[in-house]
Design a protein around this motif. Sequence first.
Motif, PDB file in Angstrom:
ATOM      1  N   SER A 259       4.994  13.616 -11.680  1.00  0.00           N
ATOM      2  CA  SER A 259       4.700  12.364 -10.905  1.00  0.00           C
ATOM      3  C   SER A 259       4.165  12.818  -9.620  1.00  0.00           C
ATOM      4  CB  SER A 259       5.932  11.388 -10.969  1.00  0.00           C
ATOM      5  OG  SER A 259       7.007  11.962 -10.157  1.00  0.00           O
ATOM      6  N   ARG A 260       4.927  13.860  -8.953  1.00  0.00           N
ATOM      7  CA  ARG A 260       4.599  14.062  -7.549  1.00  0.00           C
ATOM      8  C   ARG A 260       3.050  14.790  -7.385  1.00  0.00           C
ATOM      9  NH1 ARG A 260      10.039  14.623  -7.283  1.00  0.00           N
ATOM     10  NH2 ARG A 260      10.213  16.462  -8.192  1.00  0.00           N
ATOM     11  N   VAL A 261       2.651  15.749  -8.853  1.00  0.00           N
ATOM     12  CA  VAL A 261       1.360  16.409  -8.687  1.00  0.00           C
ATOM     13  C   VAL A 261       0.384  14.896  -8.845  1.00  0.00           C
ATOM     14  CG1 VAL A 261      -0.143  17.446 -10.228  1.00  0.00           C
ATOM     15  CG2 VAL A 261       2.147  18.297  -9.814  1.00  0.00           C
ATOM     16  N   ARG A 262       0.513  14.259  -9.687  1.00  0.00           N
ATOM     17  CA  ARG A 262      -0.352  12.948 -10.032  1.00  0.00           C
ATOM     18  C   ARG A 262      -0.538  12.184  -8.644  1.00  0.00           C
ATOM     19  NH1 ARG A 262       1.438  11.670 -14.296  1.00  0.00           N
ATOM     20  NH2 ARG A 262       3.203  10.585 -13.997  1.00  0.00           N
ATOM     21  N   GLU A 263       0.716  11.899  -7.987  1.00  0.00           N
ATOM     22  CA  GLU A 263       0.619  11.014  -6.715  1.00  0.00           C
ATOM     23  C   GLU A 263      -0.310  11.856  -5.651  1.00  0.00           C
ATOM     24  OE1 GLU A 263       3.573  10.201  -3.052  1.00  0.00           O
ATOM     25  OE2 GLU A 263       4.391  10.002  -5.073  1.00  0.00           O
ATOM     26  N   ALA A 264      -0.078  13.287  -5.475  1.00  0.00           N
ATOM     27  CA  ALA A 264      -0.749  13.922  -4.527  1.00  0.00           C
ATOM     28  C   ALA A 264      -2.477  14.171  -5.134  1.00  0.00           C
ATOM     29  CB  ALA A 264      -0.406  15.339  -4.366  1.00  0.00           C
ATOM     30  N   ARG A 265      -2.684  14.158  -6.320  1.00  0.00           N
ATOM     31  CA  ARG A 265      -3.973  14.470  -6.817  1.00  0.00           C
ATOM     32  C   ARG A 265      -4.794  12.972  -6.554  1.00  0.00           C
ATOM     33  NH1 ARG A 265      -6.103  12.588 -11.375  1.00  0.00           N
ATOM     34  NH2 ARG A 265      -4.112  12.372 -12.639  1.00  0.00           N
ATOM     35  N   LYS A 266      -4.038  11.969  -6.772  1.00  0.00           N
ATOM     36  CA  LYS A 266      -4.870  10.649  -6.807  1.00  0.00           C
ATOM     37  C   LYS A 266      -5.097  10.264  -5.420  1.00  0.00           C
ATOM     38  CE  LYS A 266      -3.627   8.535 -11.173  1.00  0.00           C
ATOM     39  NZ  LYS A 266      -3.156   7.484 -11.611  1.00  0.00           N
ATOM     40  N   LYS A 267      -4.490  10.778  -4.354  1.00  0.00           N
ATOM     41  CA  LYS A 267      -4.370  10.506  -2.958  1.00  0.00           C
ATOM     42  C   LYS A 267      -5.504  11.344  -2.415  1.00  0.00           C
ATOM     43  CE  LYS A 267      -2.107  10.753   1.337  1.00  0.00           C
ATOM     44  NZ  LYS A 267      -0.911  11.165   2.228  1.00  0.00           N
ATOM     45  N   GLN A 268      -5.891  12.224  -3.167  1.00  0.00           N
ATOM     46  CA  GLN A 268      -6.998  13.034  -2.707  1.00  0.00           C
ATOM     47  C   GLN A 268      -8.079  12.950  -3.514  1.00  0.00           C
ATOM     48  OE1 GLN A 268      -6.220  17.291  -2.148  1.00  0.00           O
ATOM     49  NE2 GLN A 268      -4.170  16.883  -1.518  1.00  0.00           N
ATOM     50  N   HIS A 269      -8.227  11.863  -4.425  1.00  0.00           N
ATOM     51  CA  HIS A 269      -9.272  11.275  -4.967  1.00  0.00           C
ATOM     52  C   HIS A 269      -9.698  12.498  -6.079  1.00  0.00           C
ATOM     53  CE1 HIS A 269      -9.033   7.620  -2.859  1.00  0.00           C
ATOM     54  NE2 HIS A 269      -9.189   8.403  -1.719  1.00  0.00           N
TER      55      HIS A 269
ATOM     56  N   GLU B 231       0.940  -1.240   0.013  1.00  0.00           N
ATOM     57  CA  GLU B 231       0.153  -0.145  -0.123  1.00  0.00           C
ATOM     58  C   GLU B 231       0.800   1.416   0.108  1.00  0.00           C
ATOM     59  OE1 GLU B 231      -2.576  -0.471   3.445  1.00  0.00           O
ATOM     60  OE2 GLU B 231      -3.798  -1.840   2.076  1.00  0.00           O
ATOM     61  N   MET B 232       2.028   1.384  -0.810  1.00  0.00           N
ATOM     62  CA  MET B 232       2.681   2.514  -1.284  1.00  0.00           C
ATOM     63  C   MET B 232       2.546   2.735  -2.484  1.00  0.00           C
ATOM     64  SD  MET B 232       4.446   3.150   1.788  1.00  0.00           S
ATOM     65  CE  MET B 232       5.630   4.020   1.056  1.00  0.00           C
ATOM     66  N   PRO B 233       3.026   4.040  -2.894  1.00  0.00           N
ATOM     67  CA  PRO B 233       3.104   4.526  -4.147  1.00  0.00           C
ATOM     68  C   PRO B 233       4.355   4.041  -4.822  1.00  0.00           C
ATOM     69  CG  PRO B 233       3.569   6.306  -2.801  1.00  0.00           C
ATOM     70  CD  PRO B 233       3.167   5.337  -1.931  1.00  0.00           C
ATOM     71  N   VAL B 234       4.141   3.427  -6.059  1.00  0.00           N
ATOM     72  CA  VAL B 234       5.297   2.892  -6.534  1.00  0.00           C
ATOM     73  C   VAL B 234       6.516   3.848  -6.880  1.00  0.00           C
ATOM     74  CG1 VAL B 234       4.681   3.365  -9.059  1.00  0.00           C
ATOM     75  CG2 VAL B 234       6.292   1.257  -8.487  1.00  0.00           C
ATOM     76  N   GLY B 235       6.101   5.202  -6.751  1.00  0.00           N
ATOM     77  CA  GLY B 235       7.250   6.316  -6.810  1.00  0.00           C
ATOM     78  C   GLY B 235       8.009   6.228  -5.824  1.00  0.00           C
ATOM     79  N   SER B 236       7.772   5.786  -4.508  1.00  0.00           N
ATOM     80  CA  SER B 236       8.622   5.996  -3.363  1.00  0.00           C
ATOM     81  C   SER B 236       9.435   4.878  -3.543  1.00  0.00           C
ATOM     82  CB  SER B 236       7.682   5.517  -2.020  1.00  0.00           C
ATOM     83  OG  SER B 236       7.211   4.330  -2.292  1.00  0.00           O
ATOM     84  N   PHE B 237       9.425   3.978  -4.464  1.00  0.00           N
ATOM     85  CA  PHE B 237      10.724   2.895  -4.775  1.00  0.00           C
ATOM     86  C   PHE B 237      11.610   3.592  -5.811  1.00  0.00           C
ATOM     87  CE2 PHE B 237       7.598   0.308  -2.983  1.00  0.00           C
ATOM     88  CZ  PHE B 237       8.086  -0.370  -1.710  1.00  0.00           C
ATOM     89  N   LEU B 238      11.022   4.422  -6.718  1.00  0.00           N
ATOM     90  CA  LEU B 238      11.777   4.544  -8.136  1.00  0.00           C
ATOM     91  C   LEU B 238      13.389   5.343  -7.499  1.00  0.00           C
ATOM     92  CD1 LEU B 238       8.854   6.364 -10.142  1.00  0.00           C
ATOM     93  CD2 LEU B 238       9.862   4.125 -10.134  1.00  0.00           C
ATOM     94  N   PRO B 239      13.280   6.356  -6.721  1.00  0.00           N
ATOM     95  CA  PRO B 239      14.865   6.608  -6.414  1.00  0.00           C
ATOM     96  C   PRO B 239      15.935   5.687  -6.192  1.00  0.00           C
ATOM     97  CG  PRO B 239      13.288   7.911  -5.242  1.00  0.00           C
ATOM     98  CD  PRO B 239      12.579   6.911  -5.766  1.00  0.00           C
ATOM     99  N   SER B 240      15.605   4.391  -5.731  1.00  0.00           N
ATOM    100  CA  SER B 240      16.372   3.582  -5.382  1.00  0.00           C
ATOM    101  C   SER B 240      16.598   2.633  -6.396  1.00  0.00           C
ATOM    102  CB  SER B 240      16.004   2.668  -4.191  1.00  0.00           C
ATOM    103  OG  SER B 240      14.723   1.965  -4.415  1.00  0.00           O
TER     104      SER B 240
END
Length: 178
Positions: A73-83, A55-64
């Motif tokens: 990608s950060r806008v999309r993540e924040a937007r989707k989190k707020q539905h 239950e994590m956004p895949v983006g949290s793994f991308l830097p590693s």
Amino acid sequence: MSMGDQIKAIRQIRGLTQKELGERMGVDASTVRKYESGRLNPKIETVQKIADTLEMPVGSFLPSMGIAENFGSRVREARKKQHLSMEQLGQKMGISGSLVGRYERNEEHPKPDTIRRFSDALGVDAKWLEKGEYDDNSLSGDEQQLLRYFRAMSPVGQHVALERMDELSQHSKYRRRF
């Protein structure tokens, strides 16, 4: 923090064993163990499955993985989190939904004022939107990672995380000695 370290840390935060994570993903516990130790690197499709399972956004793994996150990608993540749809976010900002989409796809590059408007509309830190960092130079890398995990959680998950942090902070084994 390596991807294996991230997988292990989030798995433990979720209270899962390697076997339980493996079962939920449809792989053996030994495969999870190899991911966590760094002896095996998961394919991008597997990273998505790990992220979904934890239950994590895949983006949290991308830097590693050596894949950089970006403003879109950060806008999309924040937007989707707020539905929110792109149209709904656009309405909050006074722009079109299609323009929001162009920012999310990095077809448009935001000016500082636009970043601030996205930040205000989404209720997130402007520096995080722009650079993936937080506007507090006093935070260590681990503290910033904790914030990323926390912000990726649902409100219920955030509440549980705070309860666990409170429990850990009260335990003598984990208290800082001054």
